[in-house]
Design a protein around this motif. Sequence first.
Motif, short mmCIF file in Angstrom:
data_model
loop_
_atom_site.label_atom_id
_atom_site.label_comp_id
_atom_site.label_asym_id
_atom_site.label_seq_id
_atom_site.Cartn_x
_atom_site.Cartn_y
_atom_site.Cartn_z
N PRO A 246 30.56 159.16 85.36
CA PRO A 246 31.83 158.74 85.97
C PRO A 246 32.56 157.77 85.05
O PRO A 246 31.95 156.88 84.46
CB PRO A 246 31.38 158.07 87.28
N VAL A 247 33.88 157.97 84.92
CA VAL A 247 34.66 157.11 84.03
C VAL A 247 35.79 156.39 84.75
O VAL A 247 36.28 155.37 84.26
CB VAL A 247 35.24 157.93 82.85
N GLU A 248 36.25 156.88 85.94
CA GLU A 248 37.40 156.25 86.59
C GLU A 248 37.52 156.76 88.02
O GLU A 248 37.12 157.89 88.32
CB GLU A 248 38.68 156.59 85.81
N ARG A 249 38.09 155.92 88.90
CA ARG A 249 38.40 156.33 90.27
C ARG A 249 39.92 156.29 90.47
O ARG A 249 40.57 155.33 90.07
CB ARG A 249 37.72 155.40 91.29
N VAL A 250 40.47 157.34 91.08
CA VAL A 250 41.92 157.49 91.24
C VAL A 250 42.22 157.78 92.70
O VAL A 250 41.52 158.57 93.34
CB VAL A 250 42.45 158.63 90.35
N ARG A 251 43.26 157.14 93.25
CA ARG A 251 43.70 157.40 94.62
C ARG A 251 45.22 157.28 94.70
O ARG A 251 45.85 156.65 93.86
CB ARG A 251 43.03 156.44 95.61
N LEU A 252 45.81 157.88 95.77
CA LEU A 252 47.23 157.78 96.04
C LEU A 252 47.47 156.70 97.09
O LEU A 252 46.78 156.66 98.11
CB LEU A 252 47.80 159.10 96.55
N THR A 253 48.43 155.84 96.88
CA THR A 253 48.85 154.84 97.86
C THR A 253 50.37 154.89 97.99
O THR A 253 51.06 155.45 97.15
CB THR A 253 48.40 153.41 97.45
N THR A 254 50.87 154.34 99.08
CA THR A 254 52.33 154.27 99.29
C THR A 254 52.77 152.82 99.38
O THR A 254 52.02 151.95 99.84
CB THR A 254 52.74 155.00 100.58
N GLU A 255 53.98 152.58 98.93
CA GLU A 255 54.59 151.26 99.02
C GLU A 255 55.85 151.37 99.86
O GLU A 255 56.62 152.32 99.72
CB GLU A 255 54.93 150.71 97.63
N GLU A 256 56.08 150.43 100.73
CA GLU A 256 57.26 150.43 101.58
C GLU A 256 58.29 149.43 101.07
O GLU A 256 57.98 148.26 100.86
CB GLU A 256 56.87 150.08 103.02
N HIS A 257 59.48 149.91 100.83
CA HIS A 257 60.58 149.07 100.36
C HIS A 257 61.64 149.00 101.44
O HIS A 257 61.96 150.00 102.09
CB HIS A 257 61.18 149.64 99.06
#
Length: 288
Positions: A246-257
Motif C-alpha cells: 500500500p502506498v496511499e489512501r484516497v477518498r472523496l469529500t465535499t466542501e460547502e460554500h
Amino acid sequence: MITREEITMLLDHPVYDGDGNKIGDAKHVFFDDMTGRPEWVSVKTGMLGSKESFIPIHDASLVEDHLEVPYDKDKVKGAPSVDIDAGGHLSASEEHRLYEYYDVNWDSVLSDDDTRTDTTGTGTAAAAGTAGLVGTAGTAGMAGTAGRGRSDRTGTPDDDAMTLSEERLRVGVERRETGRARLRKYVVTEEVQQTVPVRHEEVRLEREPITEANRGDALSGPEISEAEHEVTLYEEHAVVDTETVPVERVRLTTEEHVEDETVRGQVRKERIETEGTVDDVRRPGRGT
C-alpha cells in the motif's frame, strides 16, 4: 368541510388528490357571499404554476399541512378557465359551469345553502328558492394569500372598521442536485528499469615455485603420474519478482460554500383613501 379559521393554514400550502399526487399550491379561497362559507380554492397548476384552476372545497379536508380534495390531478388541471371580475368575484354563470364540470348537482348546492346560517352570528338562515339566493349563492368573494378574509368585506356587519392587508415575500431555499463526482480505481502497466550488480567466476591458472616451505607437499605424491583436478564455476543472474504494497489512501469529500443570492418578487399592498374627512385620526394599537 374547511372552516374560516383553517383558511390561514391552507393558503400557500400543497393541494393533493385522493391518490396522494400533488396538484399544486393553494393561492386563493373564495367565500359564498350569502353564507360566508368557503366554496372554492384556486390552485396554481401547469408548468411553473402558469394556470390557476378552481376546485370545490365543500368535500375537501385539511390533512396535517396540506389540503386533500376528492378529484384527481388530471381532472383539476382540465377544469375550465374562468374570469374573475375586478371585485374578486366569480359570476353565477362561471360558478355554475365549474359545478357542472365537477359533476356537482347545482340544486343540491342550493339546498345545502338553505341549511347554513349567515356570518353575522344571528342564526338567520338564507331564504331557499328566492332570486337573491340564486344570485348570491353563486357569487363568491376572494380571500388573498394573506388569509385575512374576503376582498369585499370590511368586517362584521356591525363593524365600521376596514382591515388593510398586504402580501410579504416568504423566501426559502431548496437543495437540488447539480452534479456527481466518482472515484474509480483501475490498473495500468508500466516499464520499470533498475540496475543490479551480478557476479560470476572465471578460471585463472596460478603457478607456484617450489620452495623449502612447500617442498614436502610437492614430493608427497608419485614421482611420475597422470592426474586430473576439477573446479566448479558459479555466476549470478538477476531475478525479477513483484510484491504489492500500500502506498496511499484516497477518498472523496465535499466542501460547502455560502454565498449571497438576491431574489426579487412582487407583493401587493392595500392602501386606503378617504373622501370628505377632516382629520386623519389614528387610534393606539399594533403597528402605531
